[in-house]
Write an enzyme that holds these catalytic residues in place. Sequence first.
Site, PDB file in Angstrom:
ATOM      1  N   PRO A  77       0.699  -1.232   0.042  1.00 54.54           N
ATOM      2  CA  PRO A  77       0.111   0.071  -0.106  1.00 54.54           C
ATOM      3  C   PRO A  77       0.858   1.321   0.119  1.00 54.54           C
ATOM      4  O   PRO A  77       1.854   1.198   0.838  1.00 54.54           O
ATOM      5  CB  PRO A  77      -0.778  -0.018   1.156  1.00 54.54           C
ATOM      6  CG  PRO A  77      -0.579  -1.695   1.843  1.00 54.54           C
ATOM      7  CD  PRO A  77       0.826  -1.947   1.221  1.00 54.54           C
ATOM      8  N   LYS A  78       0.356   2.107  -0.816  1.00 58.10           N
ATOM      9  CA  LYS A  78       1.103   3.495  -0.784  1.00 58.10           C
ATOM     10  C   LYS A  78       0.790   4.376   0.198  1.00 58.10           C
ATOM     11  O   LYS A  78      -0.465   4.736   0.437  1.00 58.10           O
ATOM     12  CB  LYS A  78       0.993   4.026  -1.979  1.00 58.10           C
ATOM     13  CG  LYS A  78       2.155   5.482  -2.282  1.00 58.10           C
ATOM     14  CD  LYS A  78       2.116   6.169  -3.479  1.00 58.10           C
ATOM     15  CE  LYS A  78       3.302   7.031  -3.656  1.00 58.10           C
ATOM     16  NZ  LYS A  78       3.214   8.116  -2.688  1.00 58.10           N
ATOM     17  N   VAL A  79       1.518   4.731   1.261  1.00 55.01           N
ATOM     18  CA  VAL A  79       1.096   5.610   2.731  1.00 55.01           C
ATOM     19  C   VAL A  79       1.167   7.179   2.066  1.00 55.01           C
ATOM     20  O   VAL A  79       2.253   7.468   1.689  1.00 55.01           O
ATOM     21  CB  VAL A  79       2.157   5.215   3.664  1.00 55.01           C
ATOM     22  CG1 VAL A  79       1.843   6.002   4.905  1.00 55.01           C
ATOM     23  CG2 VAL A  79       2.262   3.680   4.015  1.00 55.01           C
TER      24      VAL A  79
ATOM     25  N   GLY B  64      -2.802   4.564  -3.168  1.00 60.85           N
ATOM     26  CA  GLY B  64      -2.537   3.754  -4.317  1.00 60.85           C
ATOM     27  C   GLY B  64      -1.849   2.476  -3.846  1.00 60.85           C
ATOM     28  O   GLY B  64      -1.651   2.370  -2.640  1.00 60.85           O
TER      29      GLY B  64
END
Length: 287
Positions: A24-26, A169
């Site tokens: 997961p993009k943080v 994203g």
Amino acid sequence: MFISPMLLETAAAPFSDSRYIYEPKVDGHRLIYTQEGGTVRLYTRHHNDCTRQYPEIATNLFPHDVVLDGEIAVYDPQTGVVDFESVMSRFQARRPDKITQLSAQLPVTFVVFDILRYKGEDLRQLPLMQRKEILAGLSLPNAHFGIVPYVEKAGEALFTQMQARSLEGMVGKRTDSTYVSRRSAAWLKVINWSYADVWLTGYRKAEFGWLASVQAENSAKVRPAGIIEHGASPTHKKAFYGVVKPLITGEDRDFVYVEPRIRARVKMRNWTRAGMLRSPVFTEFIV
């Protein structure tokens, strides 16, 4: 020891590939955590020291010297989603009393996704999965530290989950990638963009920037919603400036203002709490 971070390139679309893992993009800000000889220093990706802003991170030690790469995040307790505006509130705090107050009100989590040095050894030439294995074996100092989870092969499925939860994203990383302090196609991001239709109501006199406005709630008028600085090609700019002159209504030192007659579609990260477009990018004119 500051190590300049490895940066992401952009993938055209979500993808699945057995040579990659997917995270997961943080939606926070990049942080390099360094611990040497019992001293912790925290740095942004641009080598700015932000140690004092995050006492819940900086005052807790690992058993051994270590350099970590990750993101500073502030999670909304109601939704579990990272609140970027809260992250910026923490980052911008400078006064000791304000930092203490925000540490209680908006506690941060350092979400780690890579380990660059450990026990005095440089790990950057090891393949990613070997670094991940070392990272998984760390004993984290407290609850303000976490490790980013990942999945193998199922990039498109992960991205669908990110979309369903309105998260930022995903990131795809080659399993054999070494760590390089530059932008690399071995690490690819796919942003979960939102879209909005806006009116173009002005432009900067100096560097490029189009003023964007949207319909005001319960009103026929439009209200400011931000500045579009990216996405317009030379052809788009030529088309805009070729028709905008008759629409000019006024100007000041920095901007020329125009009637809301030209409509455009933008992609953005999300809406801010103040109702502004976050990081808008021009995609097309609406005719």
